[in-house]
Design a protein around this motif. Structure first.
Motif, PDB file in Angstrom:
ATOM      1  N   CYS A 363      16.626  32.607  -1.113  1.00  0.00           N
ATOM      2  CA  CYS A 363      16.310  31.469  -0.257  1.00  0.00           C
ATOM      3  C   CYS A 363      16.817  30.185  -0.906  1.00  0.00           C
ATOM      4  N   ALA A 364      16.843  29.128  -0.094  1.00  0.00           N
ATOM      5  CA  ALA A 364      17.462  27.880  -0.546  1.00  0.00           C
ATOM      6  C   ALA A 364      16.705  27.221  -1.698  1.00  0.00           C
ATOM      7  N   VAL A 365      15.385  27.336  -1.725  1.00  0.00           N
ATOM      8  CA  VAL A 365      14.656  26.676  -2.825  1.00  0.00           C
ATOM      9  C   VAL A 365      15.103  27.210  -4.190  1.00  0.00           C
ATOM     10  N   ASN A 366      15.575  28.467  -4.212  1.00  0.00           N
ATOM     11  CA  ASN A 366      16.057  29.034  -5.483  1.00  0.00           C
ATOM     12  C   ASN A 366      17.283  28.294  -6.025  1.00  0.00           C
ATOM     13  N   GLN A 367      17.969  27.552  -5.166  1.00  0.00           N
ATOM     14  CA  GLN A 367      19.176  26.832  -5.573  1.00  0.00           C
ATOM     15  C   GLN A 367      18.882  25.375  -5.953  1.00  0.00           C
TER      16      GLN A 367
END
Lengths: 513, 513
Positions: A363-367
């Motif tokens: 998911c985007a929060v991981n980036q």
């Protein structure tokens, strides 16, 4: 009773919730093997999805006692669909509904009456404020509310823990075949990201719109392939209500000082470099951090990669100035965000799962390089409470708080050391919303505390001359000013279960007195 | 043996295929209750999806004997991924793979060698031409090939009849987190619609790209949430190979006459009006129909709603002239289509399911006013063959043929009365691909035949002065010129099973001699 990984005592079974899967650590619980298998649908040429009013929708499905109805919250305090749908349910004499609404705002006050009359007997949400939160805290429901995170709700729907019978999707634009977007109608609300899992997995999907366009609508946010019915009503909501909460930078000098320090923490961590990615909320202090970060980025002449999250005009300006290449948007926080997503191809609409679900391929929060978060309380283990106020009454919820905290490389909590007249640092937060292992730094006007897990970061901040203190020191300062906060007297009944994003239980909320 | 609804004799069980669900009518078989439950995935912050070459992909998954590998065909005869992946499998000594490739072209000739060596022992596709089709017809595989429709393949994946272990997605652009599009890289192929179900449902999803962009890529056609690995190779394909088949309007006077008549049929049916929607193929005659329709639309000053399907430059020009408001694109047939989808917000990319699956809440073909289709053979019940040639050898497949025929309000087959020296109208087509109940009109250079189910249409065409004949009359004309076609001698072995879009069996193909 069990003690979970952050030391909270949780019953093994919570009545009205079921057996508890105990929180074991931010990334400790692996997913099950399969997603939920959604219903197969079918349609013939010539079939029409257009229905004449909500009552006809209820009859056609048909909506029955005990069903779970879901809703998204992109209209925030301007939402008009939840109240109209539930009034229809009440009128038709339907009982025992579960409402799965991604966030609850003061505008949803009529829910309290539906609780009392038994039309609605269960609530599943990621955030609640206003009369509904107050009533839930006082024990209006026999069954505890399930409080999830934004990513956790997507996970629960996709993995089958939250089974939706009927999803009612407030659709700023729709065509007669059920294609939906949030941008082309007069009541545009921007991203529809939180409604994507509902559309994909609900047995029945209803587009509730006040703006029908000719087939085929474009852009398509939610496709016709999952939408069963389209119903046109007078008004689905008031986009002005989207702008709830502060969207202006604070003028308070203490908050400005905190924000300035937080920006310096980001800089000291070495993140003001090309490719920087950033999430911040819509509160005055959060926006002030964005303001200072913007100045730093300009000065350093760097280009960030993306801004994430609930999106404000401030982040839109940074995109338009070229400070970020992209915006990843699951929810607009103001009308500038709505305007931008409608017109800028670098402003991307994503689903709640893409934003924050722990159980997909990433998911985007991981980036995220960095996220700025708030806190009502934080304890000396860095566990954060954003659910209950100092009186024990529910006034919020995780939303994307624990998702972003878990994903971001640097998670900063900004908070005044005193909230009202009470210290925000406790030995133990009243309600744990976000586990301390995912919080890296607390920034207050009296100094900066670094999670002991991040020793190298502590060195960086010290080297940059930042006022690093132990969290216990900050706590002592606060208590010197305001005294030790008294224990909040609570009832024994559990009124809400706080689920972590992976579906384990972080904490429970007991009835406020 | 069973006799299905179009009178074909089908075994009750086909060896290597299993029990046969008999075709019962275009809309007679309801779907099962649930979709397939796809695998749950998980990823932590800091996880990397980038792998160093296809062999590492094979080891990491790991790819094992007997697995099903899927591929999409948007590069058509320019595809470079299937051959590279299967060469890797051969090199690693893997056996008994099933290849689920949405269409097979002459470029895929190396598959024949993989059949012979046992690397690949099963094939699942919607269309095949060239050496692979020839070899299958001659019996190279012990197991019959499953021939599906484009919509049927999406349905089979979504509903679990086609279980994919690893989807290899040729990605003209990807970012390190696995977001994919078909438009921003140097080998852009346009829409990636056929790969959407594979990405959504495969246990493992691999983006194979020759163009990595910084995170986050935009636009996003296939999201990071389902993509497990990203691998960069030298070249994924040659976009020039997309332009296989004719993409120029025919100059043949007979075909022009047929096309002109077909356009007049559309006009006589009253469809040249605002809101007109249209699909046509990339063959010379189909394009000629589009050419005449375009002139009619201009003359009548009407604005159509959308063009659908495999998209050509001709349809793009009609969009750009304002003759259509939108293009709905599941596959580009030439580089003009690729250019348009990359830059025109009214040119929409959709999934195979959105395009044509019978088992969702409504697919785009259901909204079609008119489709123009071809035929190798058609019988007096209007059943069409586009699978086998006059020698019984496989040279095509349904692709979207039966999907569009079932969905469109007016389905027109255009064909020369003689193909080579053989009549195209038979008592019984050699292989039934599209059931006659979904074909409305046959247009030939000798006259127009209307399906008896469409009596009112026949009246409209007669009133417009069109040369309406009985299909039997046209057959007699053809046989007078060329004699009655001889029966094709075939072996008894079943080399392919022709599935209708709903998963029932329309027909089988027996070994060519």
């Amino acid at each position: 009773m069990m003690i979970n990984a952050i030391g909270r005592e949780i019953p093994e079974v919570v009545e009205g919730y079921g057996p508890v899967k105990s929180f074991a650590g931010a990334f400790a619980t692996p997913p099950g093997m399969q997603r939920q298998a959604p219903a197969v649908k079918a349609a013939r040429p010539g079939d029409s999805k257009l229905l004449d009013g909500l009552e006809e929708v209820f009859r056609r499905i048909p909506v029955r006692d005990g069903m779970t109805l879901s809703f998204h919250h992109h209209f925030r305090n301007g939402d008009g669909v939840v109240n109209q749908v539930l009034a229809t349910a009440a009128r038709l004499g339907i009982k025992n509904l579960k409402v799965a609404l991604s966030s609850v705002f003061p505008v949803h006050a009529p829910l309290v009456e539906h609780f009392k009359t038994g039309v609605v007997t269960a609530l599943d949400t990621n955030y609640m404020s206003g009369p509904v939160a107050e009533a839930v805290s006082r024990g209006v429901l026999a069954q505890p509310v399930v409080l999830r995170t934004h990513g956790g709700r997507a996970r629960a729907i996709e993995c089958g823990q939250l089974k939706i019978d009927v999803a009612f999707i407030a659709a700023p634009a729709a065509d007669p075949c059920g294609n939906i977007n949030g941008v082309t109608g007069p009541t545009a609300c921007g991203s529809l990201g939180y409604a994507f899992p509902d559309a994909e997995y609900a047995d029945h999907v209803v587009a509730v719109t006040d703006h029908l366009e000719a087939y085929p609508l474009s852009p398509v946010s939610i496709p016709q392939t999952r939408v069963d019915y389209v119903v046109k009503i007078e008004r689905i909501g008031d986009p002005k209500g989207i702008v709830s909460g502060t969207t202006r930078i604070t003028k308070d000098p203490v908050q400005l000082k905190i924000a300035d320090t937080a920006a310096k923490v980001i800089e000291a961590a070495g993140l003001i470099r090309d490719g920087f990615s950033f999430q911040t909320g819509a509160g005055g202090a959060s926006l002030a951090v964005a303001h200072f970060v913007r100045q730093m980025m300009k000065k350093a002449r760097i280009t960030g990669s993306f801004a994430l999250g609930g999106i404000t005009g401030h982040l839109v300006e940074m995109l338009e100035e070229g400070l970020f290449k992209k915006i990843i948007d699951v929810q607009g926080f103001d009308l500038e965000a709505v305007r931008s997503i409608a017109s800028n191809p670098n402003h991307l609409e994503v689903s709640a799962g893409f934003y924050a679900s722990p159980f997909n391929a990433g998911c985007a929060v991981n980036q995220l390089d960095c996220v700025i978060l708030g806190a009502t309380e934080i304890d000396t283990d860095f566990n954060v409470n954003v659910v209950t106020g100092s009186d024990g009454v529910i006034m919020g919820g995780s939303g994307g708080h624990s998702d972003a905290a878990a994903g971001a490389g640097l998670t900063i909590v900004v908070a005044n050391l005193l909230r009202g007249r009470l210290p925000i640092i406790m030995d133990k937060v009243l309600t744990a919303t976000t586990p301390g292992e995912t919080i890296d730094v607390l920034v207050t006007e009296w100094g900066v505390a670094v999670n002991p897990r991040r020793a190298e970061l502590r060195e960086q901040l010290l080297a940059a001359g930042l006022p690093v203190k132990e969290i216990g020191e900050l706590k002592a300062i606060a208590e010197k000013m305001a005294g030790k906060p008294k224990e909040v007297p609570l009832g024994s009944r559990i009124v809400a279960v706080v689920e972590y994003r992976d579906g384990t239980v972080l904490d429970v909320v007991r009835q406020a007195k």
